[in-house]
Design a protein around this motif. Structure first.
Motif, mmCIF file in Angstrom:
data_model
loop_
_atom_site.group_PDB
_atom_site.id
_atom_site.type_symbol
_atom_site.label_atom_id
_atom_site.label_comp_id
_atom_site.label_asym_id
_atom_site.label_seq_id
_atom_site.Cartn_x
_atom_site.Cartn_y
_atom_site.Cartn_z
ATOM 1 N N UNK A 250 -2.026 4.309 -3.606
ATOM 2 C CA UNK A 250 -3.058 3.631 -2.821
ATOM 3 C C UNK A 250 -2.445 3.091 -1.522
ATOM 4 N N UNK A 251 -3.181 3.262 -0.435
ATOM 5 C CA UNK A 251 -2.636 2.874 0.890
ATOM 6 C C UNK A 251 -3.016 1.438 1.252
ATOM 7 N N UNK A 252 -2.224 0.852 2.148
ATOM 8 C CA UNK A 252 -2.586 -0.443 2.746
ATOM 9 C C UNK A 252 -2.464 -1.633 1.818
ATOM 10 N N UNK A 253 -1.608 -1.529 0.791
ATOM 11 C CA UNK A 253 -1.451 -2.655 -0.148
ATOM 12 C C UNK A 253 -0.518 -3.702 0.476
ATOM 13 N N UNK A 254 -1.034 -4.910 0.634
ATOM 14 C CA UNK A 254 -0.216 -5.996 1.196
ATOM 15 C C UNK A 254 0.190 -6.934 0.060
ATOM 16 N N UNK A 255 1.498 -7.045 -0.139
ATOM 17 C CA UNK A 255 2.017 -7.916 -1.204
ATOM 18 C C UNK A 255 2.974 -8.928 -0.566
ATOM 19 N N UNK A 286 4.054 -8.188 3.315
ATOM 20 C CA UNK A 286 4.766 -6.916 3.227
ATOM 21 C C UNK A 286 3.810 -5.831 2.734
ATOM 22 N N UNK A 287 3.795 -4.710 3.458
ATOM 23 C CA UNK A 287 2.984 -3.580 2.986
ATOM 24 C C UNK A 287 3.847 -2.726 2.075
ATOM 25 N N UNK A 288 3.316 -2.365 0.918
ATOM 26 C CA UNK A 288 4.098 -1.551 -0.027
ATOM 27 C C UNK A 288 3.408 -0.218 -0.328
ATOM 28 N N UNK A 289 4.253 0.770 -0.644
ATOM 29 C CA UNK A 289 3.768 2.108 -0.992
ATOM 30 C C UNK A 289 4.570 2.628 -2.177
ATOM 31 N N UNK A 290 4.473 3.930 -2.460
ATOM 32 C CA UNK A 290 5.132 4.473 -3.660
ATOM 33 C C UNK A 290 6.650 4.306 -3.666
ATOM 34 N N UNK A 291 7.262 4.190 -2.460
ATOM 35 C CA UNK A 291 8.725 4.018 -2.396
ATOM 36 C C UNK A 291 9.118 2.567 -2.145
ATOM 37 N N UNK A 292 8.156 1.661 -2.234
ATOM 38 C CA UNK A 292 8.460 0.247 -2.011
ATOM 39 C C UNK A 292 7.971 -0.218 -0.645
ATOM 40 N N UNK A 293 8.806 -1.049 0.018
ATOM 41 C CA UNK A 293 8.375 -1.627 1.299
ATOM 42 C C UNK A 293 8.107 -0.526 2.325
ATOM 43 N N UNK A 294 6.915 -0.584 2.914
ATOM 44 C CA UNK A 294 6.572 0.338 3.997
ATOM 45 C C UNK A 294 6.746 -0.391 5.326
ATOM 46 N N UNK A 295 6.292 -1.651 5.350
ATOM 47 C CA UNK A 295 6.305 -2.390 6.620
ATOM 48 C C UNK A 295 6.391 -3.885 6.335
ATOM 49 N N UNK A 296 7.266 -4.552 7.084
ATOM 50 C CA UNK A 296 7.288 -6.020 7.045
ATOM 51 C C UNK A 296 6.486 -6.479 8.249
ATOM 52 N N UNK A 297 5.356 -7.099 7.987
ATOM 53 C CA UNK A 297 4.481 -7.487 9.092
ATOM 54 C C UNK A 297 4.997 -8.738 9.807
#
Ligand SMILES: NC(=O)C1=CN([C@@H]2O[C@H](COP(=O)(O)OP(=O)(O)OC[C@H]3O[C@@H](n4cnc5c(N)ncnc54)[C@H](O)[C@@H]3O)[C@@H](O)[C@H]2O)C=CC1
Ligand SMILES: O=C([O-])CC(=O)C(=O)O
Length: 331
Positions: A250-255, A286-297
């Protein structure tokens, strides 16, 4: 797929967290480890009519290795909690517990997402990272300090002030920095539910203090029985659900979480610039994806008051991190 592990699963947080995970239809395997009582907790949960297959292990016969084998997500609520009037050093006790568990993860599930709840989070996360580095398996994208309870508290208190608890689940308040006292920095000016117009500066300061020291409120009310467990289990399950969704693509998950700022070099550098210090760890959206952190906002626009909170948080955080990295943690 996916297998979720709880280390410290028989404790005050571990048991309700395991219950919430067993109730989560996204979980297909739930593996529980503690130094006591996990077979009982697992047997009890295993009668609940949901998909997850539950197992519980103790240390003998390679219990930790068996628990961790094939894990996708490992949540760590193992360790001692605060109690009023008890003056043991949480760091001293929990550092050893977390180090041992991290060694188990490094050897048996080095690719799993690791969610650290054990306090002091500002220091236990660097401890896990150091163990992973020693084993040559450190991936900063997959290590998270769980600060979700601060965010949950902020949402609840803002909804309470608005006189509408019904809004609590949907209120979003960024909380950045770390997870203890002044290192917890709520960015209330960015709350998705604005504070009432004319909200006094003294009220804003009181609300900020309540979010920073919400843990004290619970410790005091529990009067010797420990610290937050049920709200923490809720918050831990919320983070785990986000991790499960991210793993599922799932895209755009902010944790919001406390991460190594190298997990996203560009985003991490922007945060460092904004806080005016080259810290290795900081919590942000932090945005997360299947490999973990995608982006630190980035932290976004801060008021003068929020900037002053950052100024107070940064040296304390640096001390908490240095406590672990006495000889320098940078690889
Ligand atoms: N990140 C956060 O927001 C929060 C963190 N916490 C922290 O979570 C931790 C746990 O709190 P509680 O569940 O209330 O404590 P607890 O004492 O009720 O449970 C801790 C569990 O860890 C187990 N344990 C101890 N050593 C272990 C080891 N080597 N391997 C596996 N399990 C082990 C114990 O047997 C016990 O069942 C504390 O450090 C507390 O400060 C608590 C609330 C919020
Ligand atoms: O305050 C404590 O000791 C437990 C904790 O981390 C919290 O409730 O946020």
């Amino acid at each position: 797929m996916p297998k979720v592990v709880v280390l410290g699963a028989a404790g005050g947080i571990g048991q309700p967290l395991a219950l919430l995970l067993k109730a989560n239809p996204l979980v297909t395997e739930l593996s529980l480890f503690d130094i006591v009582n996990t077979p009982g907790v697992a047997a009890d949960l295993s009668h609940i009519a949901t998909p997850a297959k539950v197992e519980g292990f103790l240390p003998p016969d390679d219990g930790l290795a068996k628990t961790l084998k094939g894990a996708d997500i490992v949540v760590i609520p193992a360790g001692v909690p605060r109690k009023p009037g008890v003056s043991y050093d949480l760091f001293k006790i929990n550092a050893g517990i977390v180090r041992d568990l991290a060694t188990g993860i490094a050897t048996n599930a080095p690719k799993a997402f690791v969610l650290v709840i054990s306090n002091p989070v500002n220091s236990t996360v660097p401890i896990v990272a150091e163990v992973f580095k020693k084993h040559g398996v450190f991936d900063p994208k997959k290590l998270f300090g769980v600060t979700t309870l601060d965010v949950v508290r902020a949402s609840t208190f803002v909804a309470e002030i608005a006189g509408d608890l019904g809004k609590a689940p949907s209120v979003v308040v960024p909380v950045v920095g770390g997870h203890s006292g002044v290192t917890i920095v709520p960015i209330l000016s960015q709350s998705s539910l604005p504070l009432p117009s004319g909200f006094a500066k003294s009220d804003l300061e009181a609300l900020t203090y309540r979010i920073q020291f919400g843990g004290d409120e619970v410790v005091k009310a529990k009067d010797g029985a420990g610290s937050a467990t049920l709200s923490m289990a809720y918050a831990g399950a919320e983070f785990a659900t986000k991790a499960l969704k991210a793993l599922g693509g799932e895209k755009g998950i902010i944790a919001p979480s406390y991460v190594n700022l190298d997990a996203d070099k560009a985003g991490g550098d922007a945060v460092k610039k904004q806080i005016g210090k080259d810290l290795e760890y900081f919590s942000s959206n932090v945005e997360i994806g299947p490999e973990g952190v995608v982006k630190i906002n980035p932290l976004g626009k801060l008021t003068e008051y929020e900037q002053s909170l950052i100024v107070a948080a940064v040296p304390e955080l640096a001390t908490n991190i240095e406590k672990v990295c006495t000889r320098g943690c940078r690889s």
